[in-house]
Design an enzyme around this catalytic site. Structure first.
Site, PDB file in Angstrom:
ATOM      1  N   GLY A 176       0.826  -1.213   0.000  1.00 16.23           N
ATOM      2  CA  GLY A 176       0.000   0.000   0.000  1.00 16.23           C
ATOM      3  C   GLY A 176       0.846   1.243   0.000  1.00 16.23           C
ATOM      4  O   GLY A 176       0.322   2.356   0.083  1.00 16.23           O
ATOM      5  N   THR A 177       2.165   1.072  -0.092  1.00 17.17           N
ATOM      6  CA  THR A 177       3.035   2.259  -0.090  1.00 17.17           C
ATOM      7  C   THR A 177       2.699   3.132  -1.292  1.00 17.17           C
ATOM      8  O   THR A 177       2.524   2.626  -2.401  1.00 17.17           O
ATOM      9  CB  THR A 177       4.521   1.814  -0.135  1.00 17.17           C
ATOM     10  OG1 THR A 177       4.769   0.979   0.988  1.00 17.17           O
ATOM     11  CG2 THR A 177       5.448   3.009  -0.095  1.00 17.17           C
ATOM     12  N   THR A 178       2.607   4.424  -1.045  1.00 20.16           N
ATOM     13  CA  THR A 178       2.269   5.362  -2.125  1.00 20.16           C
ATOM     14  C   THR A 178       3.527   6.137  -2.533  1.00 20.16           C
ATOM     15  O   THR A 178       4.533   6.127  -1.825  1.00 20.16           O
ATOM     16  CB  THR A 178       1.169   6.335  -1.662  1.00 20.16           C
ATOM     17  OG1 THR A 178       1.539   6.880  -0.394  1.00 20.16           O
ATOM     18  CG2 THR A 178      -0.164   5.632  -1.533  1.00 20.16           C
ATOM     19  N   ALA A 233      -2.788  -1.365  -4.014  1.00 19.43           N
ATOM     20  CA  ALA A 233      -3.932  -0.444  -3.957  1.00 19.43           C
ATOM     21  C   ALA A 233      -3.448   0.869  -3.355  1.00 19.43           C
ATOM     22  O   ALA A 233      -2.734   0.851  -2.341  1.00 19.43           O
ATOM     23  CB  ALA A 233      -5.060  -1.026  -3.104  1.00 19.43           C
ATOM     24  N   ASN A 278      -5.397   2.711  -1.987  1.00 19.91           N
ATOM     25  CA  ASN A 278      -6.211   2.760  -0.768  1.00 19.91           C
ATOM     26  C   ASN A 278      -6.946   1.420  -0.657  1.00 19.91           C
ATOM     27  O   ASN A 278      -7.660   1.029  -1.577  1.00 19.91           O
ATOM     28  CB  ASN A 278      -7.208   3.921  -0.832  1.00 19.91           C
ATOM     29  CG  ASN A 278      -7.790   4.236   0.533  1.00 19.91           C
ATOM     30  OD1 ASN A 278      -8.301   3.327   1.194  1.00 19.91           O
ATOM     31  ND2 ASN A 278      -7.696   5.476   0.962  1.00 19.91           N
ATOM     32  N   HIS A 308      -4.629  14.920   5.150  1.00 18.77           N
ATOM     33  CA  HIS A 308      -3.964  13.831   5.886  1.00 18.77           C
ATOM     34  C   HIS A 308      -3.142  14.400   7.033  1.00 18.77           C
ATOM     35  O   HIS A 308      -2.858  15.602   7.074  1.00 18.77           O
ATOM     36  CB  HIS A 308      -3.040  13.030   4.949  1.00 18.77           C
ATOM     37  CG  HIS A 308      -3.784  12.118   4.023  1.00 18.77           C
ATOM     38  ND1 HIS A 308      -4.271  12.538   2.810  1.00 18.77           N
ATOM     39  CD2 HIS A 308      -4.140  10.810   4.143  1.00 18.77           C
ATOM     40  CE1 HIS A 308      -4.885  11.527   2.211  1.00 18.77           C
ATOM     41  NE2 HIS A 308      -4.827  10.466   3.002  1.00 18.77           N
ATOM     42  N   HIS A 309      -2.707  13.482   7.905  1.00 21.05           N
ATOM     43  CA  HIS A 309      -1.838  13.792   9.055  1.00 21.05           C
ATOM     44  C   HIS A 309      -0.524  14.454   8.599  1.00 21.05           C
ATOM     45  O   HIS A 309      -0.081  14.276   7.451  1.00 21.05           O
ATOM     46  CB  HIS A 309      -1.541  12.493   9.808  1.00 21.05           C
ATOM     47  CG  HIS A 309      -0.976  11.417   8.920  1.00 21.05           C
ATOM     48  ND1 HIS A 309       0.365  11.211   8.779  1.00 21.05           N
ATOM     49  CD2 HIS A 309      -1.585  10.529   8.089  1.00 21.05           C
ATOM     50  CE1 HIS A 309       0.569  10.224   7.924  1.00 21.05           C
ATOM     51  NE2 HIS A 309      -0.610   9.796   7.484  1.00 21.05           N
ATOM     52  N   LYS A 345       2.643  12.585   6.778  1.00 22.40           N
ATOM     53  CA  LYS A 345       2.589  11.977   5.447  1.00 22.40           C
ATOM     54  C   LYS A 345       3.702  12.553   4.558  1.00 22.40           C
ATOM     55  O   LYS A 345       3.874  13.761   4.480  1.00 22.40           O
ATOM     56  CB  LYS A 345       1.205  12.219   4.817  1.00 22.40           C
ATOM     57  CG  LYS A 345       1.033  11.482   3.513  1.00 22.40           C
ATOM     58  CD  LYS A 345      -0.412  11.305   3.127  1.00 22.40           C
ATOM     59  CE  LYS A 345      -0.573  10.625   1.775  1.00 22.40           C
ATOM     60  NZ  LYS A 345       0.061   9.288   1.714  1.00 22.40           N
ATOM     61  N   GLY A 377      -1.865   9.113  -2.729  1.00 23.41           N
ATOM     62  CA  GLY A 377      -2.095   8.127  -3.782  1.00 23.41           C
ATOM     63  C   GLY A 377      -3.577   8.016  -4.115  1.00 23.41           C
ATOM     64  O   GLY A 377      -3.966   7.861  -5.278  1.00 23.41           O
ATOM     65  N   THR A 378      -4.412   8.115  -3.088  1.00 23.61           N
ATOM     66  CA  THR A 378      -5.869   8.038  -3.299  1.00 23.61           C
ATOM     67  C   THR A 378      -6.350   9.205  -4.164  1.00 23.61           C
ATOM     68  O   THR A 378      -7.182   9.019  -5.065  1.00 23.61           O
ATOM     69  CB  THR A 378      -6.578   8.079  -1.923  1.00 23.61           C
ATOM     70  OG1 THR A 378      -6.003   7.078  -1.094  1.00 23.61           O
ATOM     71  CG2 THR A 378      -8.074   7.867  -2.057  1.00 23.61           C
TER      72      THR A 378
HETATM   73  N1  LIG Z   1      -2.874   1.977   0.428  1.00 21.90           N
HETATM   74  C1  LIG Z   1      -3.429   2.304   1.600  1.00 21.90           C
HETATM   75  O1  LIG Z   1      -4.585   1.952   1.912  1.00 21.90           O
HETATM   76  C2  LIG Z   1      -2.615   3.102   2.584  1.00 21.90           C
HETATM   77  C3  LIG Z   1      -3.113   3.439   3.846  1.00 21.90           C
HETATM   78  C4  LIG Z   1      -2.289   4.097   4.736  1.00 21.90           C
HETATM   79  C5  LIG Z   1      -0.990   4.416   4.369  1.00 21.90           C
HETATM   80  N2  LIG Z   1      -0.547   4.104   3.125  1.00 21.90           N
HETATM   81  C6  LIG Z   1       0.840   4.336   2.706  1.00 21.90           C
HETATM   82  O2  LIG Z   1       1.645   3.368   3.360  1.00 21.90           O
HETATM   83  C7  LIG Z   1       2.933   3.887   3.626  1.00 21.90           C
HETATM   84  C8  LIG Z   1       3.237   3.741   5.118  1.00 21.90           C
HETATM   85  O3  LIG Z   1       2.303   4.463   5.879  1.00 21.90           O
HETATM   86  P1  LIG Z   1       2.421   4.518   7.478  1.00 21.90           P
HETATM   87  O4  LIG Z   1       1.375   5.471   7.893  1.00 21.90           O
HETATM   88  O5  LIG Z   1       2.469   3.159   8.044  1.00 21.90           O
HETATM   89  O6  LIG Z   1       3.857   5.211   7.631  1.00 21.90           O
HETATM   90  P2  LIG Z   1       4.845   5.129   8.883  1.00 21.90           P
HETATM   91  O7  LIG Z   1       5.871   6.182   8.646  1.00 21.90           O
HETATM   92  O8  LIG Z   1       4.078   5.142  10.155  1.00 21.90           O
HETATM   93  O9  LIG Z   1       5.512   3.678   8.726  1.00 21.90           O
HETATM   94  C9  LIG Z   1       6.452   3.356   7.748  1.00 21.90           C
HETATM   95  C10 LIG Z   1       7.482   2.439   8.405  1.00 21.90           C
HETATM   96  O10 LIG Z   1       8.387   1.957   7.412  1.00 21.90           O
HETATM   97  C11 LIG Z   1       9.674   1.868   8.030  1.00 21.90           C
HETATM   98  N3  LIG Z   1      10.701   1.783   7.003  1.00 21.90           N
HETATM   99  C12 LIG Z   1      11.360   2.790   6.368  1.00 21.90           C
HETATM  100  N4  LIG Z   1      12.245   2.283   5.496  1.00 21.90           N
HETATM  101  C13 LIG Z   1      12.137   0.924   5.571  1.00 21.90           C
HETATM  102  C14 LIG Z   1      12.766  -0.161   4.909  1.00 21.90           C
HETATM  103  N5  LIG Z   1      13.700   0.037   3.965  1.00 21.90           N
HETATM  104  N6  LIG Z   1      12.377  -1.398   5.213  1.00 21.90           N
HETATM  105  C15 LIG Z   1      11.436  -1.639   6.154  1.00 21.90           C
HETATM  106  N7  LIG Z   1      10.814  -0.640   6.824  1.00 21.90           N
HETATM  107  C16 LIG Z   1      11.156   0.612   6.532  1.00 21.90           C
HETATM  108  C17 LIG Z   1       9.756   3.104   8.913  1.00 21.90           C
HETATM  109  O11 LIG Z   1      10.746   2.976   9.912  1.00 21.90           O
HETATM  110  C18 LIG Z   1       8.329   3.153   9.483  1.00 21.90           C
HETATM  111  O12 LIG Z   1       8.235   2.456  10.701  1.00 21.90           O
HETATM  112  C19 LIG Z   1       2.902   5.321   3.095  1.00 21.90           C
HETATM  113  O13 LIG Z   1       3.424   5.326   1.781  1.00 21.90           O
HETATM  114  C20 LIG Z   1       1.426   5.669   3.068  1.00 21.90           C
HETATM  115  O14 LIG Z   1       1.115   6.641   2.100  1.00 21.90           O
HETATM  116  C21 LIG Z   1      -1.333   3.467   2.247  1.00 21.90           C
HETATM  117  O1  LIG Z   2      -1.704   7.903   5.870  1.00 21.37           O
HETATM  118  C1  LIG Z   2      -1.387   7.802   4.671  1.00 21.37           C
HETATM  119  O2  LIG Z   2      -0.238   8.066   4.272  1.00 21.37           O
HETATM  120  C2  LIG Z   2      -2.387   7.353   3.678  1.00 21.37           C
HETATM  121  N1  LIG Z   2      -1.961   7.074   2.477  1.00 21.37           N
HETATM  122  C3  LIG Z   2      -2.737   6.604   1.381  1.00 21.37           C
HETATM  123  C4  LIG Z   2      -2.741   7.616   0.254  1.00 21.37           C
HETATM  124  O3  LIG Z   2      -1.683   8.238  -0.019  1.00 21.37           O
HETATM  125  O4  LIG Z   2      -3.757   7.771  -0.408  1.00 21.37           O
HETATM  126  C5  LIG Z   2      -4.116   6.167   1.791  1.00 21.37           C
HETATM  127  C6  LIG Z   2      -4.726   7.031   2.862  1.00 21.37           C
HETATM  128  C7  LIG Z   2      -3.790   7.158   4.071  1.00 21.37           C
END
Ligand SMILES: NC(=O)c1ccc[n+]([C@@H]2O[C@H](COP(=O)([O-])OP(=O)(O)OC[C@H]3O[C@@H](n4cnc5c(N)ncnc54)[C@H](O)[C@@H]3O)[C@@H](O)[C@H]2O)c1
Ligand SMILES: O=C(O)C1=N[C@H](C(=O)O)CCC1
Length: 237
Positions: A75-77, A99, A101, A134-135, A138, A144-145
């Site tokens: 889910g990484t964006t 995805a 999201n 968002h928080h 971010k 990404g959404t």
């Molecule tokens: N697709 C979705 O539904 C969705 C929802 C929420 C967040 N996201 C995305 O997910 C990602 C993470 O969000 P989050 O809120 O958990 O962020 P976060 O910063 O709380 O967590 C990310 C974690 O990854 C770790 N990290 C960094 N480099 C790393 C590596 N090389 N290997 C392993 N771990 C590593 C960091 O230390 C941190 O603990 C973001 O890109 C965010 O946009 C997507």
């Molecule tokens: O907290 C985040 O970072 C989120 N990332 C996703 C995005 O970039 O759309 C999904 C919503 C939360």
């Protein structure tokens, strides 16, 4: 299932709770401090890896899992400029689920957004813009959404050909306004304005639980799968 969590931040911890509550085991946890532990030997008994890290780390993590024949849910964006490399790997037999999201509500909202854009197509008195909130932690912007929503509008509205992260007076550009406040989990709004009224649609996440549940459901879908998958495959939308 034995799951590897790659990224043990806000999402990794939320996913762990949901995965355990659904009877799965967490076989490996990788975060920044122990990223060297992500290798084939440690992935030997893992059924699927769930990756939520950051735009710079994601692709490298996928490649290590692919080499170890472990399917990845991510889910990484903010890394999608490299998506062709992942699609090539999937054509060669790797399994990957992405995805922007994972929440059910947002994926229904994606469909509603496309239908509204198509409905608006003949009515040039309406123009759209988008806001995402968002928080403050971010890293990427717009979300990404928001980009997926913008693509849904561009595909379904003949006047919109691109999105920009600024106010635009150009008819072919969709403005996205990205705001960062406190600990907001994720809010997306699209408004179609005319001189006399406006129509808005909004999705507001109360917490990260919906994202985390979707990621675990995607992980349950993935073992033994080869190819590139998304929420449309899971939800049959
Ligand atoms: N697709 C979705 O539904 C969705 C929802 C929420 C967040 N996201 C995305 O997910 C990602 C993470 O969000 P989050 O809120 O958990 O962020 P976060 O910063 O709380 O967590 C990310 C974690 O990854 C770790 N990290 C960094 N480099 C790393 C590596 N090389 N290997 C392993 N771990 C590593 C960091 O230390 C941190 O603990 C973001 O890109 C965010 O946009 C997507
Ligand atoms: O907290 C985040 O970072 C989120 N990332 C996703 C995005 O970039 O759309 C999904 C919503 C939360």
């Amino acid at each position: 299932m034995r799951i590897a969590l790659i990224g043990y931040g806000k999402m990794g911890k939320e996913i762990e709770q949901i995965a355990l509550s659904r009877g799965h085991q967490i076989g490996l946890i990788i975060d920044q401090e122990n990223q060297a532990d992500l290798h084939a030997e440690n992935l030997k008994n893992i059924d699927v890896a769930i990756e939520f890290t950051n735009p710079d780390s994601a692709l490298g993590n996928y490649q290590i899992c692919f080499e170890a024949n472990v399917p990845v849910v991510s889910g990484t964006t903010g890394w999608l400029d490299k998506i062709d490399l992942v699609k090539e790997k999937c054509q060669l037999g790797s399994g990957f689920f992405y995805a922007s999201n994972f929440s059910l509500g947002v994926n229904l909202f994606f469909e509603l957004n496309k239908k509204l854009a198509a409905l608006m197509a003949p009515f040039s008195e309406y123009n759209a813009d988008m806001e995402e909130i968002h928080h403050i932690h971010k890293l990427d912007s717009p979300s990404g959404t928001a980009i997926t929503l913008a693509e849904g509008i561009i595909e379904n509205h003949p006047k919109k050909t691109k999105w920009i992260e600024a106010a635009s007076m150009k008819e072919d550009e969709l403005s996205i306004f990205a705001k960062r406040h406190g600990s907001v989990p994720g809010t997306h709004s699209i408004t179609w304005h005319s001189d006399v009224d406006e129509i808005s649609i909004q999705h507001l996440a109360y917490s990260r639980k919906g994202f985390a549940l979707g990621a675990v459901l995607a992980a349950e879908f993935m073992p033994e799968k080869k190819g590139f998958f998304g929420m449309k495959d899971l939800l049959k939308l």
